[in-house]
Design an enzyme around this catalytic site. Structure first.
Site, PDB file in Angstrom:
ATOM      1  CD  GLN A  91      -7.044  18.304 -46.420  1.00  0.00           C
ATOM      2  OE1 GLN A  91      -6.928  19.245 -45.637  1.00  0.00           O
ATOM      3  NE2 GLN A  91      -6.811  18.449 -47.704  1.00  0.00           N
TER       4      GLN A  91
ATOM      5  CD  GLU B 297       5.221  -5.774 -15.012  1.00  0.00           C
ATOM      6  OE1 GLU B 297       6.456  -5.748 -15.030  1.00  0.00           O
ATOM      7  OE2 GLU B 297       4.571  -6.800 -14.772  1.00  0.00           O
TER       8      GLU B 297
ATOM      9  CB  THR C  26      -2.213  -9.289 -11.635  1.00  0.00           C
ATOM     10  OG1 THR C  26      -2.116  -7.892 -11.865  1.00  0.00           O
ATOM     11  CG2 THR C  26      -2.969  -9.956 -12.778  1.00  0.00           C
TER      12      THR C  26
ATOM     13  N   PRO D   9       0.811  -1.225   0.000  1.00  0.00           N
ATOM     14  CG  PRO D   9      -0.902  -1.602   1.551  1.00  0.00           C
ATOM     15  CD  PRO D   9       0.368  -2.195   1.028  1.00  0.00           C
TER      16      PRO D   9
ATOM     17  CG  ASP E  52     -11.650  12.324 -31.773  1.00  0.00           C
ATOM     18  OD1 ASP E  52     -12.801  12.763 -31.876  1.00  0.00           O
ATOM     19  OD2 ASP E  52     -10.660  12.856 -32.330  1.00  0.00           O
TER      20      ASP E  52
ATOM     21  CG  LEU F  19       9.144  -6.090 -11.858  1.00  0.00           C
ATOM     22  CD1 LEU F  19       9.441  -4.900 -10.962  1.00  0.00           C
ATOM     23  CD2 LEU F  19       7.636  -6.198 -12.098  1.00  0.00           C
TER      24      LEU F  19
HETATM   25  C1  LIG Z   1      -4.359  -3.215 -12.339  1.00  0.00           C
HETATM   26  C2  LIG Z   1      -3.032  -3.290 -11.666  1.00  0.00           C
HETATM   27  C3  LIG Z   1      -2.387  -4.507 -11.510  1.00  0.00           C
HETATM   28  C4  LIG Z   1      -1.173  -4.598 -10.824  1.00  0.00           C
HETATM   29  N1  LIG Z   1      -0.575  -5.840 -10.634  1.00  0.00           N
HETATM   30  C5  LIG Z   1       0.517  -5.930  -9.816  1.00  0.00           C
HETATM   31  C6  LIG Z   1       1.053  -7.222  -9.469  1.00  0.00           C
HETATM   32  O1  LIG Z   1       0.609  -8.260  -9.965  1.00  0.00           O
HETATM   33  N2  LIG Z   1       2.077  -7.283  -8.577  1.00  0.00           N
HETATM   34  C7  LIG Z   1       2.617  -6.158  -8.004  1.00  0.00           C
HETATM   35  O2  LIG Z   1       3.534  -6.289  -7.184  1.00  0.00           O
HETATM   36  N3  LIG Z   1       2.137  -4.915  -8.311  1.00  0.00           N
HETATM   37  C8  LIG Z   1       1.096  -4.785  -9.195  1.00  0.00           C
HETATM   38  N4  LIG Z   1       0.576  -3.534  -9.510  1.00  0.00           N
HETATM   39  C9  LIG Z   1       1.119  -2.355  -8.841  1.00  0.00           C
HETATM   40  C10 LIG Z   1       1.946  -1.443  -9.754  1.00  0.00           C
HETATM   41  O3  LIG Z   1       3.157  -2.038 -10.095  1.00  0.00           O
HETATM   42  C11 LIG Z   1       2.101  -0.092  -9.034  1.00  0.00           C
HETATM   43  O4  LIG Z   1       0.833   0.522  -9.061  1.00  0.00           O
HETATM   44  C12 LIG Z   1       3.158   0.798  -9.669  1.00  0.00           C
HETATM   45  O5  LIG Z   1       4.447   0.316  -9.402  1.00  0.00           O
HETATM   46  C13 LIG Z   1       3.065   2.252  -9.177  1.00  0.00           C
HETATM   47  O6  LIG Z   1       3.001   2.311  -7.801  1.00  0.00           O
HETATM   48  P1  LIG Z   1       1.863   3.217  -7.084  1.00  0.00           P
HETATM   49  O7  LIG Z   1       0.545   2.832  -7.670  1.00  0.00           O
HETATM   50  O8  LIG Z   1       2.037   3.021  -5.630  1.00  0.00           O
HETATM   51  O9  LIG Z   1       2.169   4.681  -7.515  1.00  0.00           O
HETATM   52  P2  LIG Z   1       3.237   5.680  -6.854  1.00  0.00           P
HETATM   53  O10 LIG Z   1       4.555   5.007  -6.739  1.00  0.00           O
HETATM   54  O11 LIG Z   1       2.656   6.272  -5.622  1.00  0.00           O
HETATM   55  O12 LIG Z   1       3.334   6.799  -7.977  1.00  0.00           O
HETATM   56  C14 LIG Z   1       2.332   7.821  -8.136  1.00  0.00           C
HETATM   57  C15 LIG Z   1       2.859   8.850  -9.135  1.00  0.00           C
HETATM   58  O13 LIG Z   1       4.066   9.417  -8.638  1.00  0.00           O
HETATM   59  C16 LIG Z   1       5.104   9.296  -9.619  1.00  0.00           C
HETATM   60  N5  LIG Z   1       6.390   9.135  -8.943  1.00  0.00           N
HETATM   61  C17 LIG Z   1       6.729   8.250  -7.972  1.00  0.00           C
HETATM   62  N6  LIG Z   1       8.010   8.414  -7.624  1.00  0.00           N
HETATM   63  C18 LIG Z   1       8.507   9.418  -8.393  1.00  0.00           C
HETATM   64  C19 LIG Z   1       9.783  10.048  -8.507  1.00  0.00           C
HETATM   65  N7  LIG Z   1      10.828   9.669  -7.788  1.00  0.00           N
HETATM   66  N8  LIG Z   1       9.913  11.058  -9.390  1.00  0.00           N
HETATM   67  C20 LIG Z   1       8.889  11.454 -10.178  1.00  0.00           C
HETATM   68  N9  LIG Z   1       7.646  10.871 -10.125  1.00  0.00           N
HETATM   69  C21 LIG Z   1       7.462   9.883  -9.235  1.00  0.00           C
HETATM   70  C22 LIG Z   1       4.711   8.086 -10.436  1.00  0.00           C
HETATM   71  O14 LIG Z   1       5.322   8.102 -11.730  1.00  0.00           O
HETATM   72  C23 LIG Z   1       3.204   8.231 -10.502  1.00  0.00           C
HETATM   73  O15 LIG Z   1       2.854   9.138 -11.519  1.00  0.00           O
HETATM   74  C24 LIG Z   1      -0.612  -3.421 -10.272  1.00  0.00           C
HETATM   75  C25 LIG Z   1      -1.231  -2.176 -10.483  1.00  0.00           C
HETATM   76  C26 LIG Z   1      -2.423  -2.109 -11.181  1.00  0.00           C
HETATM   77  C27 LIG Z   1      -3.080  -0.774 -11.369  1.00  0.00           C
END
Ligand SMILES: Cc1cc2nc3c(=O)[nH]c(=O)nc-3n(C[C@H](O)[C@H](O)[C@H](O)COP(=O)(O)OP(=O)(O)OC[C@H]3O[C@@H](n4cnc5c(N)ncnc54)[C@H](O)[C@@H]3O)c2cc1C
Length: 388
Positions: free
Chosen positions: A282, A366, A167, A137, A339, A242
């Site tokens: 176009q 990923e 997933t 989380p 669109d 990954l």
């Molecule tokens: C449908 C789905 C399936 C998934 N399946 C899996 C799975 O099977 N196993 C698993 O382990 N995970 C899984 N994930 C998790 C996924 O890998 C994470 O959501 C992803 O790594 C991003 O982490 P976060 O959602 O916590 O976003 P955050 O890390 O909180 O990022 C939020 C935003 O902040 C930006 N950000 C973060 N750090 C920086 C930085 N240093 N500089 C600039 N920008 C930054 C990010 O680019 C993003 O725009 C899944 C996610 C989804 C949505």
């Protein structure tokens, strides 16, 4: 309407006969078995479980691994499988990516012989489903900060922690959980019937709805010594998995984009406004040509990626750059296709709206688009803009 796969630069000629055969087999599967029911599954938020044995029979699970019932095809062949599956739906491709690249691959690369024998043949056949628990989380883009721990107990390990956005989480028989043992990240193969392991599904997604996404709870969950993946420690373990999965995503995104382009082109040729088909205007042609241009570039990137992987020369930065390019490209094309379809584009009668929403997840998981920017930025400048 029959699917006309875009191949503007005759890239087909550059694939082997076997690669084309695999690609065409999966293309047919998508047309006959996936597309007819995917809209209903997506609307209902359900995964089409009935397809899993079919994937097993066709050798689509861990296809580029060798031995243990795996098909042993070329990485490019694997990429083309992902391309075709994602023409159907990103959630279907995600299922196969997680199974093959995120769970079977680490067992194959880092597992003991006993772990390989126990899991790989069943996973290749689709009889055992796996999930990959890395994200938490509070730790997404920076998984090395994970709070999940493993402690030694007599005869094995005790796991504590929570994994989110996983997933296949609640449909898996085995979870590959990444946890810190004495401060270092290790992989643990946790049978999902182990006391203390529970998985609850995340509902309300408007993306990847035909894919199961769960939260894993490890509450004093005790596993035997044989659960530890012996061949790897540190973040190299999950990151190498990954990299395998991202390779497939690079191709998958092209499949989603090709689907959207095909739909937009045929719609534009049929749809008459102001007395002629909109394809004759176009501004519409510009959108279609932009799609052809970007898909073609992405196809060529994928081909090169595959050949570099086959030569064992592929660098993680190259995978990051391609994931970054191809997913952003597909996301833009899905929106433009939507669109071109006008109001019809917002209904589930057509594919592009579903692809558009699915690709939001693909853009984030990923490694987000921006994290891949920073990875390549570090590669070319030698300076890290983030804690890697
Ligand atoms: C449908 C789905 C399936 C998934 N399946 C899996 C799975 O099977 N196993 C698993 O382990 N995970 C899984 N994930 C998790 C996924 O890998 C994470 O959501 C992803 O790594 C991003 O982490 P976060 O959602 O916590 O976003 P955050 O890390 O909180 O990022 C939020 C935003 O902040 C930006 N950000 C973060 N750090 C920086 C930085 N240093 N500089 C600039 N920008 C930054 C990010 O680019 C993003 O725009 C899944 C996610 C989804 C949505």
């Amino acid at each position: 309407m029959a699917y006309a796969a875009l191949d503007y630069f005759a890239i087909d000629e550059l694939f082997t006969h076997e690669e084309r055969l695999i690609r065409d087999t999966v293309r047919e599967l998508v047309t006959t078995r996936i597309l007819p029911g995917i809209g209903k599954h997506w609307s209902a938020g359900t995964f089409p479980h009935e397809l899993v044995p079919v994937f097993g029979e066709l050798g689509l699970l861990g296809p580029s691994l060798t031995g243990y019932g795996c098909a042993g095809i070329s990485p490019t062949g694997y990429g083309l499988i992902c391309q075709e599956l994602e023409r159907g739906d990103s959630g279907i491709r995600s299922f196969c990516s997680v199974q093959g690249s995120l769970v079977m691959y680490p067992i194959w690369a880092y597992g003991s012989e006993a772990q390989k024998q126990r899991y790989l043949p069943g996973m290749a056949a689709g009889k055992i489903i796996g999930c990959f628990g890395l994200t938490e989380p509070d730790f997404g883009s920076n998984p090395s900060g994970m709070l999940t721990t493993a402690t030694r107990v007599p005869g094995g390990y005790r796991l504590r922690g929570t994994k989110r956005w996983i997933t296949n989480g609640s449909v898996a028989q085995v979870a590959l959980v990444w946890a810190k043992l004495e401060g270092k990240v290790h992989g643990f193969l946790v049978p999902t019937t182990t006391p203390g392991f529970t998985a609850t599904d995340i509902h309300g997604k408007w993306s990847l709805r035909a894919s199961v996404t769960s939260e894993l709870h490890l509450d004093e969950c005790e596993v035997g010594e044989d659960a530890l993946l012996p061949g790897v420690s540190g973040m190299r373990g999950p990151l190498s998995c990954l990299s395998q999965a991202r390779f497939g995503i690079c191709y998958g995104a092209v499949g989603a984009a090709m689907s959207c382009y095909d739909e937009a082109l045929s719609y534009a040729k049929d749809r008459v406004q102001f007395s002629k088909p909109i394809a004759g205007y176009q501004l519409v042609q510009q959108k279609l040509v932009d799609m052809v241009q970007e898909i073609t570039k992405a196809q060529l990137l994928c081909l090169r990626l595959g050949r570099l992987k086959e030569a064992d020369k592929l660098q993680p930065g190259q995978v990051s750059l391609t994931k970054r390019n191809n997913v952003a490209m597909a996301r833009d094309i899905a929106r433009d296709a939507r669109d071109i379809l006008g109001a019809n584009g917002v209904t589930d009668e057509y594919q592009c709206g579903r692809h558009m929403l699915n690709l939001e997840s693909v853009y984030t998981y990923e490694g987000t688009h921006d994290i891949h920017t920073l990875v390549v930025g570090q590669d070319v400048t030698g300076m890290a803009a983030f804690d890697s």
